[in-house]
Scaffold this active site. Structure first.
Site, mmCIF file in Angstrom:
data_model
loop_
_atom_site.group_PDB
_atom_site.id
_atom_site.type_symbol
_atom_site.label_atom_id
_atom_site.label_comp_id
_atom_site.label_asym_id
_atom_site.label_seq_id
_atom_site.Cartn_x
_atom_site.Cartn_y
_atom_site.Cartn_z
ATOM 1 N N HIS A 155 0.926 -1.162 -0.135
ATOM 2 C CA HIS A 155 0.062 0.003 -0.055
ATOM 3 C C HIS A 155 0.891 1.275 -0.028
ATOM 4 C CE1 HIS A 155 -3.222 -2.530 1.148
ATOM 5 N NE2 HIS A 155 -2.229 -3.200 2.157
ATOM 6 N N SER A 276 16.412 20.871 -15.234
ATOM 7 C CA SER A 276 15.565 21.824 -15.630
ATOM 8 C C SER A 276 15.974 23.017 -16.156
ATOM 9 C CB SER A 276 14.643 22.113 -14.235
ATOM 10 O OG SER A 276 13.952 23.132 -14.281
ATOM 11 N N LYS A 282 17.157 20.833 -9.648
ATOM 12 C CA LYS A 282 16.536 19.737 -10.244
ATOM 13 C C LYS A 282 17.227 18.614 -10.920
ATOM 14 C CE LYS A 282 12.607 19.413 -10.726
ATOM 15 N NZ LYS A 282 11.160 19.327 -10.421
ATOM 16 N N GLU A 289 10.313 8.248 -16.698
ATOM 17 C CA GLU A 289 8.705 8.985 -16.914
ATOM 18 C C GLU A 289 8.469 8.337 -18.356
ATOM 19 O OE1 GLU A 289 8.438 13.029 -15.259
ATOM 20 O OE2 GLU A 289 10.565 12.522 -15.142
#
Ligand code: ARG
Length: 460
Positions: A155, A276, A282, A289
Protein backbone atom coordinates in the site's frame (compact mmCIF):
# COMPACT_ATOMS: atom_id res chain seq x y z
CA UNK A 1 0.43 -0.57 -63.18
CA UNK A 2 -0.89 -2.71 -60.32
CA UNK A 3 -0.59 -6.45 -59.76
CA UNK A 4 -4.21 -6.83 -60.85
CA UNK A 5 -4.54 -4.31 -63.72
CA UNK A 6 -5.74 -6.97 -66.22
CA UNK A 7 -9.15 -7.11 -64.59
CA UNK A 8 -9.73 -3.35 -64.39
CA UNK A 9 -10.46 -0.76 -67.06
CA UNK A 10 -9.61 2.45 -65.23
CA UNK A 11 -6.52 3.59 -63.44
CA UNK A 12 -6.88 3.64 -59.65
CA UNK A 13 -8.00 6.85 -57.94
CA UNK A 14 -5.03 7.91 -55.82
CA UNK A 15 -7.31 8.82 -52.91
CA UNK A 16 -8.36 5.17 -52.75
CA UNK A 17 -5.18 3.46 -53.94
CA UNK A 18 -2.67 5.47 -51.94
CA UNK A 19 -4.74 4.85 -48.86
CA UNK A 20 -3.97 1.15 -49.15
CA UNK A 21 -0.24 1.48 -49.76
CA UNK A 22 1.75 -0.28 -47.06
CA UNK A 23 5.23 -0.06 -48.58
CA UNK A 24 6.16 2.85 -46.30
CA UNK A 25 6.22 0.48 -43.35
CA UNK A 26 6.22 -3.09 -44.70
CA UNK A 27 9.59 -2.44 -46.29
CA UNK A 28 10.85 -3.67 -42.90
CA UNK A 29 9.85 -7.11 -44.19
CA UNK A 30 12.09 -6.83 -47.27
CA UNK A 31 14.62 -9.39 -46.16
CA UNK A 32 11.95 -11.86 -45.08
CA UNK A 33 10.00 -11.42 -48.29
CA UNK A 34 13.03 -12.25 -50.42
CA UNK A 35 14.00 -15.18 -48.19
CA UNK A 36 10.48 -16.60 -48.51
CA UNK A 37 10.48 -16.08 -52.28
CA UNK A 38 13.78 -17.87 -52.77
CA UNK A 39 12.42 -20.88 -50.87
CA UNK A 40 9.18 -20.72 -52.86
CA UNK A 41 11.12 -20.72 -56.17
CA UNK A 42 13.02 -23.80 -55.01
CA UNK A 43 9.76 -25.49 -54.01
CA UNK A 44 8.18 -24.72 -57.40
CA UNK A 45 11.32 -26.08 -59.06
CA UNK A 46 11.16 -29.30 -57.03
CA UNK A 47 7.46 -29.65 -57.90
CA UNK A 48 8.29 -29.38 -61.59
CA UNK A 49 6.36 -26.12 -61.97
CA UNK A 50 9.46 -24.07 -62.79
CA UNK A 51 12.14 -25.29 -65.18
CA UNK A 52 15.52 -25.66 -63.65
CA UNK A 53 16.73 -22.75 -65.72
CA UNK A 54 13.93 -20.43 -64.58
CA UNK A 55 14.37 -21.49 -60.99
CA UNK A 56 18.10 -20.81 -61.11
CA UNK A 57 17.72 -17.39 -62.69
CA UNK A 58 14.98 -16.38 -60.24
CA UNK A 59 17.04 -17.50 -57.26
CA UNK A 60 20.21 -15.73 -58.35
CA UNK A 61 18.27 -12.54 -59.17
CA UNK A 62 16.57 -12.64 -55.75
CA UNK A 63 19.92 -13.13 -54.07
CA UNK A 64 21.26 -10.07 -55.88
CA UNK A 65 18.13 -8.11 -54.86
CA UNK A 66 18.65 -9.14 -51.24
CA UNK A 67 22.26 -8.06 -51.34
CA UNK A 68 21.43 -4.72 -52.93
CA UNK A 69 18.69 -4.02 -50.37
CA UNK A 70 21.00 -4.90 -47.50
CA UNK A 71 23.82 -2.80 -48.88
CA UNK A 72 21.61 0.16 -49.60
CA UNK A 73 18.35 0.14 -47.60
CA UNK A 74 17.22 3.40 -49.26
CA UNK A 75 16.98 1.45 -52.53
CA UNK A 76 14.01 -0.44 -51.09
CA UNK A 77 11.49 2.22 -52.11
CA UNK A 78 9.30 3.24 -55.02
CA UNK A 79 5.69 3.66 -56.05
CA UNK A 80 4.85 0.05 -55.20
CA UNK A 81 1.79 -0.90 -53.17
CA UNK A 82 3.77 -3.07 -50.81
CA UNK A 83 7.09 -4.82 -50.34
CA UNK A 84 5.88 -7.93 -52.18
CA UNK A 85 5.08 -5.87 -55.29
CA UNK A 86 8.45 -4.13 -55.02
CA UNK A 87 10.40 -7.39 -54.93
CA UNK A 88 8.39 -8.82 -57.81
CA UNK A 89 8.90 -5.67 -59.89
CA UNK A 90 12.65 -5.78 -59.31
CA UNK A 91 12.72 -9.47 -60.14
CA UNK A 92 10.82 -9.04 -63.40
CA UNK A 93 13.00 -6.11 -64.41
CA UNK A 94 16.06 -8.38 -64.01
CA UNK A 95 14.90 -11.73 -65.40
CA UNK A 96 11.71 -10.89 -67.35
CA UNK A 97 9.25 -13.74 -67.91
CA UNK A 98 10.89 -16.13 -65.46
CA UNK A 99 10.15 -13.55 -62.77
CA UNK A 100 6.50 -13.49 -63.86
CA UNK A 101 6.32 -17.21 -63.02
CA UNK A 102 7.38 -16.89 -59.36
CA UNK A 103 3.93 -16.03 -58.02
CA UNK A 104 2.46 -19.28 -59.46
CA UNK A 105 0.32 -20.97 -56.83
CA UNK A 106 1.11 -18.36 -54.24
CA UNK A 107 -0.92 -15.48 -52.80
CA UNK A 108 0.14 -12.36 -50.98
CA UNK A 109 -2.27 -13.45 -48.25
CA UNK A 110 -0.04 -16.33 -47.16
CA UNK A 111 3.08 -14.45 -48.17
CA UNK A 112 2.52 -11.49 -45.87
CA UNK A 113 1.79 -13.79 -42.94
CA UNK A 114 4.92 -15.77 -43.74
CA UNK A 115 7.01 -12.60 -43.88
CA UNK A 116 5.76 -11.38 -40.52
CA UNK A 117 6.43 -14.78 -38.96
CA UNK A 118 9.98 -14.76 -40.34
CA UNK A 119 10.39 -11.19 -39.14
CA UNK A 120 9.38 -12.03 -35.57
CA UNK A 121 11.70 -15.00 -35.60
CA UNK A 122 14.55 -12.64 -36.42
CA UNK A 123 13.56 -9.84 -34.07
CA UNK A 124 12.28 -11.53 -30.93
CA UNK A 125 15.79 -12.80 -30.05
CA UNK A 126 17.06 -9.22 -30.26
CA UNK A 127 14.45 -8.12 -27.72
CA UNK A 128 15.26 -11.13 -25.56
CA UNK A 129 18.93 -10.14 -25.54
CA UNK A 130 18.00 -6.64 -24.37
CA UNK A 131 15.95 -8.28 -21.61
CA UNK A 132 18.87 -10.50 -20.59
CA UNK A 133 21.09 -7.42 -20.34
CA UNK A 134 18.56 -5.66 -18.13
CA UNK A 135 18.29 -8.73 -15.89
CA UNK A 136 22.10 -8.71 -15.70
CA UNK A 137 22.05 -5.02 -14.68
CA UNK A 138 19.53 -5.88 -11.92
CA UNK A 139 21.82 -8.72 -10.79
CA UNK A 140 24.78 -6.32 -10.68
CA UNK A 141 22.81 -3.93 -8.50
CA UNK A 142 21.74 -6.88 -6.35
CA UNK A 143 25.42 -7.78 -5.96
CA UNK A 144 26.17 -4.35 -4.54
CA UNK A 145 23.09 -4.59 -2.35
CA UNK A 146 23.61 -7.96 -0.64
CA UNK A 147 24.25 -6.31 2.72
CA UNK A 148 22.36 -3.05 2.27
CA UNK A 149 18.82 -2.90 3.58
CA UNK A 150 15.72 -0.96 2.67
CA UNK A 151 12.07 -1.03 3.61
CA UNK A 152 9.67 -2.99 1.46
CA UNK A 153 6.22 -1.54 0.94
CA UNK A 154 2.63 -2.64 0.76
CA UNK A 155 0.00 0.00 0.00
CA UNK A 156 3.08 2.21 -0.44
CA UNK A 157 3.44 2.15 3.36
CA UNK A 158 6.55 0.72 5.00
CA UNK A 159 6.04 -3.02 5.48
CA UNK A 160 9.14 -5.01 6.43
CA UNK A 161 12.90 -4.69 5.98
CA UNK A 162 14.42 -6.40 2.92
CA UNK A 163 17.87 -6.56 1.41
CA UNK A 164 18.33 -4.11 -1.45
CA UNK A 165 19.40 -7.17 -3.45
CA UNK A 166 15.99 -8.71 -2.85
CA UNK A 167 14.33 -5.65 -4.35
CA UNK A 168 16.40 -5.78 -7.54
CA UNK A 169 15.95 -9.53 -7.89
CA UNK A 170 12.19 -9.08 -7.56
CA UNK A 171 12.16 -7.05 -10.76
CA UNK A 172 14.56 -9.50 -12.42
CA UNK A 173 12.07 -12.30 -11.72
CA UNK A 174 9.29 -10.53 -13.63
CA UNK A 175 11.62 -9.78 -16.55
CA UNK A 176 12.59 -13.44 -16.75
CA UNK A 177 8.94 -14.36 -17.24
CA UNK A 178 8.80 -11.78 -20.03
CA UNK A 179 11.66 -13.54 -21.75
CA UNK A 180 9.64 -16.77 -21.78
CA UNK A 181 6.49 -14.97 -22.87
CA UNK A 182 8.29 -13.49 -25.88
CA UNK A 183 9.61 -16.95 -26.66
CA UNK A 184 6.08 -18.33 -26.59
CA UNK A 185 4.98 -15.65 -29.09
CA UNK A 186 7.86 -16.57 -31.39
CA UNK A 187 6.97 -20.26 -31.06
CA UNK A 188 3.40 -19.47 -32.01
CA UNK A 189 4.63 -17.71 -35.15
CA UNK A 190 6.75 -20.74 -35.99
CA UNK A 191 4.50 -22.34 -38.65
CA UNK A 192 4.76 -22.25 -42.45
CA UNK A 193 1.81 -20.64 -44.24
CA UNK A 194 2.96 -21.28 -47.82
CA UNK A 195 0.83 -23.85 -49.60
CA UNK A 196 -2.31 -22.13 -48.34
CA UNK A 197 -2.78 -20.12 -51.55
CA UNK A 198 -5.24 -17.24 -51.32
CA UNK A 199 -7.48 -19.28 -49.00
CA UNK A 200 -8.24 -22.77 -50.33
CA UNK A 201 -4.72 -24.15 -50.70
CA UNK A 202 -2.44 -24.39 -53.71
CA UNK A 203 -2.98 -26.68 -56.70
CA UNK A 204 0.70 -27.41 -57.29
CA UNK A 205 2.42 -30.38 -55.71
CA UNK A 206 4.57 -28.36 -53.34
CA UNK A 207 6.23 -30.37 -50.55
CA UNK A 208 5.25 -28.12 -47.66
CA UNK A 209 7.05 -30.17 -45.00
CA UNK A 210 10.28 -29.84 -46.93
CA UNK A 211 9.63 -26.15 -47.54
CA UNK A 212 8.96 -25.61 -43.83
CA UNK A 213 12.31 -27.18 -42.95
CA UNK A 214 14.10 -25.17 -45.63
CA UNK A 215 12.79 -21.96 -44.06
CA UNK A 216 13.55 -23.16 -40.53
CA UNK A 217 9.92 -23.64 -39.45
CA UNK A 218 9.12 -26.50 -37.13
CA UNK A 219 5.67 -27.12 -38.58
CA UNK A 220 3.12 -26.30 -41.29
CA UNK A 221 -0.18 -24.56 -40.51
CA UNK A 222 -3.15 -26.90 -40.08
CA UNK A 223 -5.73 -25.20 -42.30
CA UNK A 224 -5.43 -22.84 -45.28
CA UNK A 225 -8.59 -20.87 -44.49
CA UNK A 226 -7.45 -20.26 -40.95
CA UNK A 227 -3.93 -19.44 -42.12
CA UNK A 228 -5.00 -16.63 -44.41
CA UNK A 229 -6.36 -14.58 -41.52
CA UNK A 230 -4.66 -16.02 -38.44
CA UNK A 231 -2.76 -13.26 -36.66
CA UNK A 232 -3.02 -14.73 -33.18
CA UNK A 233 0.76 -14.70 -33.04
CA UNK A 234 0.63 -10.93 -33.54
CA UNK A 235 -1.73 -10.57 -30.57
CA UNK A 236 0.53 -12.82 -28.50
CA UNK A 237 3.58 -10.78 -29.40
CA UNK A 238 1.80 -7.52 -28.57
CA UNK A 239 0.66 -8.99 -25.28
CA UNK A 240 4.17 -10.13 -24.41
CA UNK A 241 5.51 -6.68 -25.36
CA UNK A 242 2.78 -4.94 -23.35
CA UNK A 243 3.32 -6.97 -20.22
CA UNK A 244 7.07 -6.39 -20.47
CA UNK A 245 6.35 -2.66 -20.74
CA UNK A 246 4.05 -2.92 -17.73
CA UNK A 247 6.95 -4.42 -15.79
CA UNK A 248 9.32 -1.72 -17.01
CA UNK A 249 6.79 0.91 -15.93
CA UNK A 250 6.76 -0.58 -12.45
CA UNK A 251 10.55 -0.54 -12.25
CA UNK A 252 10.42 3.05 -13.48
CA UNK A 253 7.85 4.05 -10.88
CA UNK A 254 9.78 2.40 -8.03
CA UNK A 255 12.97 4.14 -9.07
CA UNK A 256 11.27 7.50 -9.55
CA UNK A 257 10.00 7.22 -5.97
CA UNK A 258 13.14 5.77 -4.41
CA UNK A 259 15.51 8.27 -6.04
CA UNK A 260 13.38 11.26 -5.04
CA UNK A 261 14.27 13.58 -2.16
CA UNK A 262 11.63 12.05 0.12
CA UNK A 263 13.12 8.55 -0.06
CA UNK A 264 16.65 8.92 -1.40
CA UNK A 265 17.49 5.20 -1.19
CA UNK A 266 19.20 5.35 -4.57
CA UNK A 267 20.87 8.11 -6.53
CA UNK A 268 20.36 8.58 -10.26
CA UNK A 269 23.56 9.06 -12.18
CA UNK A 270 23.90 12.47 -13.81
CA UNK A 271 24.36 10.56 -17.04
CA UNK A 272 20.86 9.13 -16.95
CA UNK A 273 18.94 12.10 -15.55
CA UNK A 274 17.94 15.48 -16.91
CA UNK A 275 17.98 18.98 -15.49
CA UNK A 276 15.41 21.73 -15.46
CA UNK A 277 15.59 24.81 -17.68
CA UNK A 278 14.48 26.97 -14.78
CA UNK A 279 15.10 25.28 -11.42
CA UNK A 280 18.82 24.77 -10.93
CA UNK A 281 18.48 22.20 -8.16
CA UNK A 282 16.47 19.70 -10.21
CA UNK A 283 17.61 16.26 -11.30
CA UNK A 284 14.72 14.69 -13.13
CA UNK A 285 14.17 11.02 -14.00
CA UNK A 286 12.91 11.76 -17.55
CA UNK A 287 13.95 8.41 -19.08
CA UNK A 288 11.98 6.56 -16.40
CA UNK A 289 8.96 8.78 -16.85
CA UNK A 290 9.04 8.18 -20.59
CA UNK A 291 9.21 4.42 -20.11
CA UNK A 292 6.20 4.67 -17.82
CA UNK A 293 4.39 6.86 -20.35
CA UNK A 294 5.17 4.71 -23.38
CA UNK A 295 3.67 1.70 -21.67
CA UNK A 296 0.25 3.20 -22.40
CA UNK A 297 1.11 3.37 -26.07
CA UNK A 298 2.09 -0.30 -26.26
CA UNK A 299 -1.03 -1.41 -24.43
CA UNK A 300 -2.89 0.71 -26.99
CA UNK A 301 -1.27 -1.27 -29.81
CA UNK A 302 -2.46 -4.51 -28.21
CA UNK A 303 -6.04 -3.40 -27.60
CA UNK A 304 -6.16 -1.69 -30.99
CA UNK A 305 -5.09 -4.89 -32.68
CA UNK A 306 -7.61 -7.03 -30.80
CA UNK A 307 -10.32 -4.60 -31.85
CA UNK A 308 -9.19 -4.91 -35.47
CA UNK A 309 -9.40 -8.70 -35.37
CA UNK A 310 -12.76 -8.79 -33.64
CA UNK A 311 -15.61 -9.87 -35.92
CA UNK A 312 -13.49 -10.19 -39.08
CA UNK A 313 -15.09 -12.61 -41.51
CA UNK A 314 -13.13 -15.77 -42.37
CA UNK A 315 -10.24 -15.48 -44.77
CA UNK A 316 -7.95 -12.57 -45.58
CA UNK A 317 -9.31 -9.07 -45.17
CA UNK A 318 -7.35 -5.91 -45.81
CA UNK A 319 -7.94 -4.88 -42.19
CA UNK A 320 -5.16 -7.35 -41.40
CA UNK A 321 -2.64 -4.97 -42.92
CA UNK A 322 -2.91 -3.04 -39.65
CA UNK A 323 -0.91 -5.79 -37.93
CA UNK A 324 2.45 -4.55 -39.10
CA UNK A 325 2.49 -1.02 -37.72
CA UNK A 326 1.30 -2.41 -34.40
CA UNK A 327 4.16 -4.93 -34.32
CA UNK A 328 6.84 -2.51 -35.49
CA UNK A 329 5.78 0.22 -33.10
CA UNK A 330 5.53 -2.11 -30.10
CA UNK A 331 8.90 -3.61 -30.97
CA UNK A 332 10.65 -0.25 -31.35
CA UNK A 333 9.07 1.10 -28.17
CA UNK A 334 9.99 -1.97 -26.16
CA UNK A 335 13.51 -2.10 -27.51
CA UNK A 336 14.23 1.56 -26.70
CA UNK A 337 12.57 1.26 -23.29
CA UNK A 338 14.63 -1.81 -22.37
CA UNK A 339 17.83 0.00 -23.29
CA UNK A 340 16.87 3.18 -21.42
CA UNK A 341 15.88 1.25 -18.31
CA UNK A 342 19.14 -0.66 -18.38
CA UNK A 343 21.10 2.57 -18.73
CA UNK A 344 19.39 3.98 -15.64
CA UNK A 345 19.57 0.79 -13.54
CA UNK A 346 23.21 0.08 -14.31
CA UNK A 347 24.28 3.56 -13.22
CA UNK A 348 22.26 3.79 -10.00
CA UNK A 349 24.14 4.09 -6.76
CA UNK A 350 22.76 2.83 -3.46
CA UNK A 351 22.57 5.22 -0.55
CA UNK A 352 23.09 2.50 2.10
CA UNK A 353 22.76 4.86 5.00
CA UNK A 354 19.51 6.42 4.01
CA UNK A 355 17.95 3.14 2.85
CA UNK A 356 19.13 1.35 5.99
CA UNK A 357 17.72 3.98 8.30
CA UNK A 358 14.34 3.73 6.59
CA UNK A 359 14.47 -0.06 7.12
CA UNK A 360 14.45 0.22 10.90
CA UNK A 361 11.91 1.62 13.29
CA UNK A 362 8.29 0.66 13.58
CA UNK A 363 8.36 -1.60 10.53
CA UNK A 364 10.01 -4.13 12.86
CA UNK A 365 6.66 -4.60 14.61
CA UNK A 366 6.02 -7.96 12.94
CA UNK A 367 9.40 -9.19 14.19
CA UNK A 368 8.57 -8.06 17.72
CA UNK A 369 5.28 -9.96 17.49
CA UNK A 370 7.15 -13.01 16.16
CA UNK A 371 9.40 -12.78 19.21
CA UNK A 372 6.37 -13.17 21.49
CA UNK A 373 5.09 -16.03 19.33
CA UNK A 374 8.45 -17.78 19.78
CA UNK A 375 7.88 -17.49 23.54
CA UNK A 376 4.52 -19.21 23.23
CA UNK A 377 2.05 -16.34 22.82
CA UNK A 378 -0.68 -16.93 20.17
CA UNK A 379 -0.06 -14.68 17.16
CA UNK A 380 -3.38 -12.81 17.39
CA UNK A 381 -2.61 -11.92 21.00
CA UNK A 382 0.96 -10.87 20.14
CA UNK A 383 -0.43 -8.66 17.33
CA UNK A 384 -2.58 -6.84 19.92
CA UNK A 385 0.27 -6.41 22.40
CA UNK A 386 2.64 -5.02 19.78
CA UNK A 387 -0.12 -2.89 18.28
CA UNK A 388 -0.53 -1.18 21.65
CA UNK A 389 3.25 -0.69 21.88
CA UNK A 390 3.27 0.90 18.43
CA UNK A 391 0.43 3.24 19.39
CA UNK A 392 2.33 4.41 22.41
CA UNK A 393 5.67 4.75 20.63
CA UNK A 394 4.02 6.76 17.86
CA UNK A 395 2.48 9.10 20.39
CA UNK A 396 5.89 9.56 22.01
CA UNK A 397 7.64 9.97 18.69
CA UNK A 398 10.13 7.13 19.14
CA UNK A 399 10.61 3.48 18.20
CA UNK A 400 11.53 0.06 19.66
CA UNK A 401 15.25 0.87 19.88
CA UNK A 402 14.69 3.43 22.66
CA UNK A 403 12.74 1.10 24.97
CA UNK A 404 14.37 0.15 28.26
CA UNK A 405 14.06 -3.41 29.51
CA UNK A 406 11.43 -2.42 32.03
CA UNK A 407 9.45 -0.73 29.30
CA UNK A 408 9.60 -3.91 27.21
CA UNK A 409 8.43 -5.86 30.26
CA UNK A 410 5.62 -3.43 30.86
CA UNK A 411 4.25 -4.34 27.46
CA UNK A 412 4.61 -8.06 28.15
CA UNK A 413 6.30 -10.20 30.77
CA UNK A 414 7.43 -12.47 27.98
CA UNK A 415 10.02 -10.01 26.66
CA UNK A 416 13.49 -11.00 27.80
CA UNK A 417 16.84 -9.23 27.65
CA UNK A 418 17.28 -10.36 24.07
CA UNK A 419 14.15 -8.55 22.89
CA UNK A 420 15.97 -5.42 21.61
CA UNK A 421 18.24 -7.64 19.50
CA UNK A 422 15.24 -9.17 17.78
CA UNK A 423 14.02 -5.72 16.83
CA UNK A 424 16.69 -4.82 14.28
CA UNK A 425 16.52 -4.82 10.49
CA UNK A 426 19.32 -7.38 10.26
CA UNK A 427 17.65 -9.75 12.73
CA UNK A 428 14.47 -9.31 10.77
CA UNK A 429 15.89 -10.44 7.43
CA UNK A 430 17.90 -13.21 9.08
CA UNK A 431 14.75 -14.55 10.66
CA UNK A 432 13.24 -15.35 7.26
CA UNK A 433 13.40 -19.04 6.44
CA UNK A 434 12.09 -19.76 2.95
CA UNK A 435 14.13 -19.85 -0.28
CA UNK A 436 12.09 -17.01 -1.84
CA UNK A 437 12.53 -14.82 1.23
CA UNK A 438 14.90 -11.95 1.92
CA UNK A 439 17.06 -14.14 4.19
CA UNK A 440 20.66 -13.17 3.28
CA UNK A 441 21.68 -16.74 2.42
CA UNK A 442 18.56 -17.27 0.35
CA UNK A 443 19.21 -14.00 -1.48
CA UNK A 444 22.81 -15.02 -2.15
CA UNK A 445 21.59 -18.31 -3.64
CA UNK A 446 18.90 -16.49 -5.66
CA UNK A 447 21.48 -14.09 -7.01
CA UNK A 448 23.77 -16.95 -8.03
CA UNK A 449 20.85 -18.69 -9.72
CA UNK A 450 19.99 -15.46 -11.55
CA UNK A 451 23.57 -15.18 -12.76
CA UNK A 452 23.40 -18.71 -14.16
CA UNK A 453 20.13 -17.82 -15.90
CA UNK A 454 21.80 -14.80 -17.52
CA UNK A 455 24.90 -16.72 -18.48
CA UNK A 456 22.89 -19.43 -20.24
CA UNK A 457 21.11 -16.88 -22.40
CA UNK A 458 23.61 -14.10 -22.89
CA UNK A 459 25.01 -13.89 -26.39
CA UNK A 460 28.15 -11.91 -27.05
N1 ARG B 1 -0.16 -5.34 -47.79
C1 ARG B 1 -1.01 -6.45 -47.56
C2 ARG B 1 -1.09 -6.74 -46.06
O1 ARG B 1 -0.34 -6.21 -45.35
C3 ARG B 1 -0.48 -7.67 -48.24
C4 ARG B 1 -1.52 -8.67 -48.56
C5 ARG B 1 -2.38 -8.16 -49.62
N2 ARG B 1 -3.32 -9.13 -50.02
C6 ARG B 1 -4.40 -8.77 -50.68
N3 ARG B 1 -5.21 -9.70 -51.03
N4 ARG B 1 -4.63 -7.53 -51.00
O2 ARG B 1 -1.93 -7.46 -45.55
Amino acid sequence: MTLWSGRFDTAPDPAAFDFGISFGFDRALFEDDVTGSIAWADALGAAGVLSDEDRASIVSALEAILEEGRRNPAWVSGPDEDVHSFVERQLISTVGDAGRRLHTGRSRNEQVSLDLRLYLRRRVPVLQQALVKLVAACADQAESGVTAMMPSYTHLRRAQPVLVAHFFLSHASALRRDYERLQAAADEADALTLGSGAIAGTSYAVDTEHLARALGFSRVVLNSMDASSDRDFVASFLYAASLTMVHLSRIAEDLIIFTGEEHGFFELSDASATGSSMMPQKKNPDPLELVRGKTGRTIGRLTGWLATMKGLPSGYNKDLQEDKEAVFDAEATLSASLDATRAVVSRLSINEDRAGRAASGLLLATDVADYLVSRGMPFRRAHEVVGAMVRRLLAEGRDFSSLTLSQWREASEMFGEDAPRAATALASVQARRTPQSTNPEAVRAALDECRVWVKKRFQV
